[in-house]
Scaffold this active site. Structure first.
Site, PDB file in Angstrom:
ATOM      1  N   ASN A 136       0.849  -1.197   0.000  1.00 51.39           N
ATOM      2  CA  ASN A 136       0.000   0.000   0.000  1.00 51.39           C
ATOM      3  C   ASN A 136       0.878   1.238   0.000  1.00 51.39           C
ATOM      4  O   ASN A 136       1.939   1.274   0.627  1.00 51.39           O
ATOM      5  CB  ASN A 136      -0.976  -0.002   1.185  1.00 51.39           C
ATOM      6  CG  ASN A 136      -0.299   0.227   2.520  1.00 51.39           C
ATOM      7  OD1 ASN A 136      -0.090   1.366   2.927  1.00 51.39           O
ATOM      8  ND2 ASN A 136       0.060  -0.854   3.205  1.00 51.39           N
ATOM      9  N   CYS A 178      14.975   7.973  -5.177  1.00 48.87           N
ATOM     10  CA  CYS A 178      14.174   7.270  -4.179  1.00 48.87           C
ATOM     11  C   CYS A 178      12.840   6.871  -4.799  1.00 48.87           C
ATOM     12  O   CYS A 178      12.563   7.147  -5.968  1.00 48.87           O
ATOM     13  CB  CYS A 178      13.972   8.132  -2.932  1.00 48.87           C
ATOM     14  SG  CYS A 178      12.686   9.396  -3.077  1.00 48.87           S
ATOM     15  N   CYS A 198      -2.601  -6.582  -3.834  1.00 52.54           N
ATOM     16  CA  CYS A 198      -2.587  -7.425  -5.028  1.00 52.54           C
ATOM     17  C   CYS A 198      -3.979  -7.937  -5.371  1.00 52.54           C
ATOM     18  O   CYS A 198      -4.817  -8.135  -4.503  1.00 52.54           O
ATOM     19  CB  CYS A 198      -1.618  -8.586  -4.841  1.00 52.54           C
ATOM     20  SG  CYS A 198      -2.159  -9.809  -3.648  1.00 52.54           S
TER      21      CYS A 198
END
Length: 258
Positions: A136, A178, A198
């Site tokens: 998430n 990043c 998923c």
């Protein structure tokens, strides 16, 4: 004829240490002094944690707030008897059985939760690197920022919602792009997925991506070879592709780092 038993005692790491015979000057014993934090022990983390334990990492911190459900049973490592048990507890017990010499510190909870966030911050600060297998976006961003704050290598990895592709992305804070920097990859119009829960799950793809993630971690800890920048895998074509990322000078997460 009875099998002759060798007088030479071989330990569990003998085959791992044998890589020296091929001209690589590495100290496998140094892994006993290393610590790794794993954020998320789902499809990726349960595999990567086992690999690290088998390699003899000194300390493994594992964080996850989920419990095992029936839909998780297609993933390597989870059993039907584990349903209803926190994933970290399942993984902790498995790792102890695999290698009791490894120190396992398991924390059940959301890394952004009050109290748990302090434990996660301490684990990151003490670790040599962090492996991320979160699904998430808020938690992934949080983990990304923690590693930036402590200037720790973060090896991000993920599998697409179709389970037919994945990526591995080592992040050196202040030196490489990043997670927040990489909205687009150089040389392609493909956008990174934002890290969502998923939909589909293939143990094959999970195992491949987790293996690549741990491979990069071992290369870093053993000073072996060169780490990838951003690597993708396409399960339908069997193709691996490497991309070069660039830091975003206006990145809200890492632009202040020199």
């Amino acid at each position: 004829m009875e099998t002759q038993i060798s007088d030479k005692k071989e330990d569990r790491y003998t085959r791992l240490k044998a890589i020296r015979q091929f001209g690589y000057d590495i100290s496998w014993e140094s892994l006993r002094q290393k610590s790794v934090t794993i954020a998320g022990v789902g499809g990726l983390g349960i595999i990567s944690s086992e690999m690290l334990a088998r390699c003899g990492i000194g300390t493994i911190y594992i964080f996850d707030y989920d419990i095992v459900e029936a839909v998780n049973l297609n993933r390597v490592g989870f059993m039907e008897a584990d349903i209803g048990v926190p994933k970290v507890k399942v993984v902790e017990q498995r790792l102890i059985e695999i290698n009791p010499d490894v120190n396992i510190i398991a924390v059940h909870g959301d890394i952004m939760m009050w109290g748990i966030d302090d434990q996660f911050d301490e684990a990151v600060s003490k670790s040599d690197l962090v492996l991320m297998g979160l699904d998430n976006y808020p938690a992934r961003s949080f983990c990304n920022q923690k590693c930036i704050n402590h200037k720790k290598l973060l090896i991000d990895a993920g599998v697409s919602r179709s389970a037919l592709s994945g990526n591995v992305h080592p992040i050196f804070p202040g030196k490489s792009a990043c997670m927040m920097c990489t909205a687009r990859l150089k040389g392609t119009n493909e956008k990174k997925e934002r890290g969502e829960a998923c939909t589909a799950s293939l143990p094959t793809t999970m195992a491949i991506i987790a293996s690549l993630q741990v491979q990069e971690a071992l290369k870093y800890m053993l000073n072996l070879g060169t780490l990838v920048d951003y690597q993708t895998y396409n399960a339908l074509t069997g193709e691996f592709r490497n991309f070069i990322t660039s830091r975003d000078p206006k990145c809200p997460a890492c632009s202040d780092l020199e």
